[in-house]
Design an enzyme around this catalytic site. Structure first.
Site, short mmCIF file in Angstrom:
data_model
loop_
_atom_site.label_atom_id
_atom_site.label_comp_id
_atom_site.label_asym_id
_atom_site.label_seq_id
_atom_site.Cartn_x
_atom_site.Cartn_y
_atom_site.Cartn_z
N LYS A 121 0.81 -1.22 0.00
CA LYS A 121 0.00 0.00 0.00
C LYS A 121 0.85 1.27 0.00
O LYS A 121 1.81 1.37 0.74
CB LYS A 121 -0.91 -0.01 1.23
CG LYS A 121 -1.93 1.09 1.24
CD LYS A 121 -3.19 0.63 1.94
CE LYS A 121 -4.28 1.67 1.86
NZ LYS A 121 -4.75 2.00 0.55
N GLY A 159 6.47 0.86 5.73
CA GLY A 159 7.34 -0.11 5.06
C GLY A 159 7.41 0.11 3.56
O GLY A 159 8.49 0.05 2.95
N CYS A 160 6.27 0.40 2.96
CA CYS A 160 6.23 0.60 1.51
C CYS A 160 6.94 1.90 1.11
O CYS A 160 7.59 1.96 0.07
CB CYS A 160 4.78 0.60 1.01
SG CYS A 160 3.95 -0.98 1.33
N THR A 161 6.83 2.90 1.97
CA THR A 161 7.54 4.15 1.72
C THR A 161 9.04 3.91 1.79
O THR A 161 9.79 4.35 0.92
CB THR A 161 7.11 5.22 2.74
OG1 THR A 161 5.72 5.48 2.58
CG2 THR A 161 7.90 6.51 2.55
N GLY A 205 10.26 2.02 -1.30
CA GLY A 205 10.30 2.92 -2.45
C GLY A 205 11.47 3.88 -2.38
O GLY A 205 12.14 4.13 -3.38
#
Length: 156
Positions: free
Chosen positions: A39, A44-46, A49
């Site tokens: 998401k 974590g996804c940030t 990325g």
């Protein structure tokens, strides 16, 4: 349906940031890193990325392209990419076509509740579009550097 090393990249087209549509097979001719994340704008996804962003020039120096994919909308991706200055496209997979083709939908659990979601995974394809390495159930710390090292070995 299992997706494993030696398989060819699926023939899919997905809407992407920048008003583009990305066809995976059109990217043959250079190595490709495809990473799936759960998401936009989550910690974590940030971080993942940002790690790809920070090493992106090293990926492109090896001739590779990087693509990030989640089920979020293109609009959400546009905001996420702009906020963190991601130089690579983020692809939207709301109907889970790519998630299913890459076999990244898994049962997850949060606060005792079970649900189906995206298993953080990365895939490295050679210039012929053949999967040469996969990472599933990714832990973020050090992951992007590991993908870069595998890319350098694969194109050497």
């Amino acid at each position: 349906m299992a997706f494993t090393v030696g398989d060819k990249i699926p023939d899919l087209k997905l809407a992407a940031t920048g008003g583009r549509e990305v066809a995976f097979r059109a990217l043959r001719g250079k190595p490709l890193v495809v990473y799936f994340y759960p998401k936009d704008n989550t910690p974590g996804c940030t971080q993942e990325g940002q790690d790809f962003r920070d090493l992106y020039e090293q990926f492109t120096a090896q001739g590779a392209e990087v693509l990030g994919i989640s089920k979020d909308s293109v609009r959400s991706h546009e905001n996420f990419a702009a906020k963190y200055e991601f130089p690579f496209p983020l692809l939207s997979d709301p109907d889970e076509a790519a998630c299913k083709a890459f076999d990244v939908i898994r049962e997850k659990s949060m606060y005792g509740r079970k649900y189906m979601g995206v298993d953080r995974s990365s895939f490295l394809f050679d210039a012929k579009g053949v999967l040469v390495r996969e990472w599933r159930g990714v832990k973020i710390k050090g992951h992007v550097a590991e993908v870069l090292a595998a890319l350098k070995t694969a194109v050497a």
